[in-house]
Design a protein around this motif. Structure first.
Motif, PDB file in Angstrom:
ATOM      1  N   LYS A 160      -5.554   8.674  -6.414  1.00 49.03           N
ATOM      2  CA  LYS A 160      -4.243   8.317  -7.125  1.00 49.03           C
ATOM      3  C   LYS A 160      -3.232   7.978  -6.167  1.00 49.03           C
ATOM      4  CE  LYS A 160      -5.209  11.915 -10.689  1.00 49.03           C
ATOM      5  NZ  LYS A 160      -4.683  13.144 -11.477  1.00 49.03           N
ATOM      6  N   GLN A 161      -3.443   8.682  -4.701  1.00 48.42           N
ATOM      7  CA  GLN A 161      -2.231   8.159  -3.831  1.00 48.42           C
ATOM      8  C   GLN A 161      -2.479   6.786  -3.358  1.00 48.42           C
ATOM      9  OE1 GLN A 161       0.936   8.645  -3.291  1.00 48.42           O
ATOM     10  NE2 GLN A 161       0.858  10.615  -2.420  1.00 48.42           N
ATOM     11  N   ARG A 162      -3.854   6.492  -3.163  1.00 46.61           N
ATOM     12  CA  ARG A 162      -4.100   5.048  -2.610  1.00 46.61           C
ATOM     13  C   ARG A 162      -3.901   4.048  -3.781  1.00 46.61           C
ATOM     14  NH1 ARG A 162      -9.957   4.883  -0.630  1.00 46.61           N
ATOM     15  NH2 ARG A 162     -10.267   6.919  -1.483  1.00 46.61           N
ATOM     16  N   VAL A 163      -3.787   4.416  -5.006  1.00 47.76           N
ATOM     17  CA  VAL A 163      -3.245   3.451  -5.992  1.00 47.76           C
ATOM     18  C   VAL A 163      -1.960   3.405  -5.750  1.00 47.76           C
ATOM     19  CG1 VAL A 163      -3.058   3.202  -8.418  1.00 47.76           C
ATOM     20  CG2 VAL A 163      -5.124   3.826  -7.574  1.00 47.76           C
ATOM     21  N   ALA A 164      -1.105   4.586  -5.649  1.00 47.86           N
ATOM     22  CA  ALA A 164       0.330   4.337  -5.742  1.00 47.86           C
ATOM     23  C   ALA A 164       0.604   3.659  -4.195  1.00 47.86           C
ATOM     24  CB  ALA A 164       0.933   5.835  -5.290  1.00 47.86           C
ATOM     25  N   ILE A 165      -0.115   3.804  -3.210  1.00 46.48           N
ATOM     26  CA  ILE A 165      -0.025   2.714  -1.972  1.00 46.48           C
ATOM     27  C   ILE A 165       0.072   1.526  -2.259  1.00 46.48           C
ATOM     28  CG2 ILE A 165      -0.844   2.438   0.124  1.00 46.48           C
ATOM     29  CD1 ILE A 165      -1.453   5.312   0.723  1.00 46.48           C
ATOM     30  N   ALA A 166      -0.999   1.324  -3.281  1.00 44.53           N
ATOM     31  CA  ALA A 166      -1.342  -0.213  -3.285  1.00 44.53           C
ATOM     32  C   ALA A 166      -0.194  -0.879  -4.216  1.00 44.53           C
ATOM     33  CB  ALA A 166      -2.685  -0.455  -4.214  1.00 44.53           C
ATOM     34  N   ARG A 167       0.117  -0.024  -5.171  1.00 40.74           N
ATOM     35  CA  ARG A 167       1.301  -0.355  -5.908  1.00 40.74           C
ATOM     36  C   ARG A 167       2.697  -0.671  -5.289  1.00 40.74           C
ATOM     37  NH1 ARG A 167       3.735   4.079 -10.137  1.00 40.74           N
ATOM     38  NH2 ARG A 167       3.689   4.803  -8.142  1.00 40.74           N
ATOM     39  N   ALA A 168       2.828   0.351  -4.319  1.00 34.38           N
ATOM     40  CA  ALA A 168       3.959  -0.178  -3.232  1.00 34.38           C
ATOM     41  C   ALA A 168       3.771  -1.323  -2.617  1.00 34.38           C
ATOM     42  CB  ALA A 168       4.175   1.219  -2.360  1.00 34.38           C
ATOM     43  N   LEU A 169       2.597  -1.720  -2.287  1.00 39.41           N
ATOM     44  CA  LEU A 169       2.588  -2.807  -1.312  1.00 39.41           C
ATOM     45  C   LEU A 169       2.525  -4.096  -1.956  1.00 39.41           C
ATOM     46  CD1 LEU A 169      -0.728  -1.908   0.769  1.00 39.41           C
ATOM     47  CD2 LEU A 169       1.688  -2.151   1.479  1.00 39.41           C
ATOM     48  N   ALA A 170       2.330  -4.202  -3.497  1.00 38.05           N
ATOM     49  CA  ALA A 170       2.102  -5.380  -4.304  1.00 38.05           C
ATOM     50  C   ALA A 170       3.479  -6.356  -3.962  1.00 38.05           C
ATOM     51  CB  ALA A 170       1.903  -4.806  -5.801  1.00 38.05           C
ATOM     52  N   PRO A 171       4.536  -6.003  -4.088  1.00 34.02           N
ATOM     53  CA  PRO A 171       5.552  -6.817  -3.910  1.00 34.02           C
ATOM     54  C   PRO A 171       5.948  -7.562  -2.452  1.00 34.02           C
ATOM     55  CG  PRO A 171       6.433  -5.026  -4.964  1.00 34.02           C
ATOM     56  CD  PRO A 171       5.086  -4.676  -4.251  1.00 34.02           C
ATOM     57  N   HIS A 172       4.983  -7.111  -1.484  1.00 33.91           N
ATOM     58  CA  HIS A 172       5.083  -7.637  -0.195  1.00 33.91           C
ATOM     59  C   HIS A 172       6.192  -6.861   0.564  1.00 33.91           C
ATOM     60  CE1 HIS A 172       1.828 -10.665  -0.295  1.00 33.91           C
ATOM     61  NE2 HIS A 172       2.506 -11.124  -1.556  1.00 33.91           N
ATOM     62  N   PRO A 173       6.199  -5.652   0.707  1.00 32.21           N
ATOM     63  CA  PRO A 173       7.559  -4.924   1.151  1.00 32.21           C
ATOM     64  C   PRO A 173       7.515  -5.210   2.731  1.00 32.21           C
ATOM     65  CG  PRO A 173       5.788  -3.460   0.555  1.00 32.21           C
ATOM     66  CD  PRO A 173       5.418  -4.756   0.057  1.00 32.21           C
ATOM     67  N   LYS A 174       8.806  -5.128   3.248  1.00 36.06           N
ATOM     68  CA  LYS A 174       8.823  -4.919   4.809  1.00 36.06           C
ATOM     69  C   LYS A 174       8.971  -3.535   5.254  1.00 36.06           C
ATOM     70  CE  LYS A 174      11.435  -9.126   5.706  1.00 36.06           C
ATOM     71  NZ  LYS A 174      12.784  -9.656   6.453  1.00 36.06           N
ATOM     72  N   VAL A 175       9.158  -2.521   4.273  1.00 36.01           N
ATOM     73  CA  VAL A 175       9.391  -1.400   4.647  1.00 36.01           C
ATOM     74  C   VAL A 175       8.507  -0.288   3.284  1.00 36.01           C
ATOM     75  CG1 VAL A 175      10.759   0.414   4.798  1.00 36.01           C
ATOM     76  CG2 VAL A 175      11.595  -1.556   5.487  1.00 36.01           C
ATOM     77  N   LEU A 176       7.904   0.646   3.906  1.00 34.76           N
ATOM     78  CA  LEU A 176       7.254   1.700   3.126  1.00 34.76           C
ATOM     79  C   LEU A 176       7.858   3.206   3.240  1.00 34.76           C
ATOM     80  CD1 LEU A 176       4.996   1.382   0.969  1.00 34.76           C
ATOM     81  CD2 LEU A 176       3.363   1.904   2.707  1.00 34.76           C
ATOM     82  N   LEU A 177       8.386   3.726   2.041  1.00 34.42           N
ATOM     83  CA  LEU A 177       9.067   4.987   2.214  1.00 34.42           C
ATOM     84  C   LEU A 177       8.017   5.855   1.472  1.00 34.42           C
ATOM     85  CD1 LEU A 177      12.794   3.950   1.396  1.00 34.42           C
ATOM     86  CD2 LEU A 177      11.774   3.964   3.402  1.00 34.42           C
ATOM     87  N   CYS A 178       7.850   7.021   2.416  1.00 34.21           N
ATOM     88  CA  CYS A 178       6.714   7.840   1.656  1.00 34.21           C
ATOM     89  C   CYS A 178       7.413   9.453   1.885  1.00 34.21           C
ATOM     90  CB  CYS A 178       5.517   8.058   2.813  1.00 34.21           C
ATOM     91  SG  CYS A 178       4.831   6.259   3.493  1.00 34.21           S
ATOM     92  N   ASP A 179       7.398   9.926   0.823  1.00 32.03           N
ATOM     93  CA  ASP A 179       7.966  11.166   0.699  1.00 32.03           C
ATOM     94  C   ASP A 179       6.912  12.192   0.451  1.00 32.03           C
ATOM     95  OD1 ASP A 179       9.849  13.122   0.333  1.00 32.03           O
ATOM     96  OD2 ASP A 179      10.724  12.832  -1.551  1.00 32.03           O
ATOM     97  N   GLU A 180       6.475  12.888   1.448  1.00 31.67           N
ATOM     98  CA  GLU A 180       5.523  14.025   1.406  1.00 31.67           C
ATOM     99  C   GLU A 180       4.278  13.747   0.570  1.00 31.67           C
ATOM    100  OE1 GLU A 180       5.829  16.951   3.042  1.00 31.67           O
ATOM    101  OE2 GLU A 180       7.959  17.610   2.930  1.00 31.67           O
TER     102      GLU A 180
END
Length: 282
Positions: A160-180
């Protein structure tokens, strides 16, 4: 040093300039969550925000994309002051800032494909073919291409967390914020998620800011750390720099964690070296 890191003279990708945030409590009192914190974060690095519960680290993280708007101070990302943007401009800027939450925040009635595609459908006019290609690309990064049509209820916590990471990556972000992002996961799954985040940083050059209270996560993942206490920044340092004295209790504890890890690695190497002739003889 991370090859994606910017040079010391390069302008920071993220700059928090004297940001403060207060909340009004139910009894009428005012709680100062963040007190005039200033931080620069270089592009291409993995930056840890650590502190005990209530230190203000999650509030500070959420100010980077203005999920929490500061009462005072400036938030600059890639040279733009987010506090001065219109609602439309802020929505556009947030496409370049992905976010991962502790509890995954997946759409339970949507498939893995639909979860990862969601931000792509929400922003811009992309064709179905482009969306599908990007979803598959992101799921390949996190090692979940075989779960394309699965639903969250069919996945483990780490998946589930890796799906959430994939979703966050989808729009080609420069920054990834990770809250715990690993606090709800077991040790082995935590290691897998950290490996995924490290690969994203090294392979894609995405700058990562992670909030955690787990020192082993900091030691395993972060290049640079800021320590917060009672809403204030008490120190910051490079994780690998053992020459700089640590001012805070958490900073000293992290240094001891690193020393213990180095001793264990050295001990394991000696055992392997001692066993090598026996292996050859066999």
């Amino acid at each position: 040093m991370n090859p994606n890191s910017s040079s010391p003279s390069a302008p920071p990708l993220i700059r928090l300039d004297a940001v403060s945030k207060t909340f009004k409590l139910p009894d009428g009192r005012v709680f100062e969550a963040v007190k005039s914190v200033s931080l620069d974060m270089a592009a291409g690095r993995i930056f840890g925000l650590i502190g005990k519960s209530g230190a203000g680290k999650s509030t500070l993280l959420r100010m980077i994309n203005l999920l929490e708007r500061p009462d005072a101070g400036q938030v600059l990302v890639d040279g733009r002051d987010l506090t001065r943007l219109s609602k439309r401009e802020l929505r556009e800027t947030r496409q370049g800032i992905g976010m991962i939450f502790q509890q995954f925040n997946l759409l339970q009635n949507a498939s893995v494909y639909e979860n990862v595609a969601f931000p792509l459908k929400l922003h811009g006019n992309r064709s179905r073919t482009d969306i599908e290609a990007r979803v598959r690309e992101c799921l390949a990064v996190v090692g979940l291409t075989d779960k394309l049509h699965a639903y969250p209820a069919q996945l483990s916590g780490g998946q589930k967390q890796r799906v959430a990471i994939a979703r966050a990556l989808a729009p080609h972000p420069k920054v990834l914020l990770c809250d715990e992002p690993t606090s709800a996961l077991d040790t082995e799954t935590t290691r897998s998620v950290l490996d995924t985040l490290r690969e994203i940083n090294q392979r894609l050059g995405v700058t990562i800011v992670i909030v955690t209270h787990e020192l082993h996560v900091v030691h395993a993942l972060c290049d640079h750390v800021a320590v917060l206490e009672n809403g204030q920044l008490v120190e910051r340092f490079d994780v690998g720099d053992q020459a700089t004295p640590r001012l805070s209790a958490l900073g000293r504890e992290l240094a001891q964690e690193q020393v213990r890890e180095d001793i264990l690695k050295e001990h394991a190497a000696r055992i392997a070296q001692a066993a090598e002739p026996t292996t050859r003889a066999a």
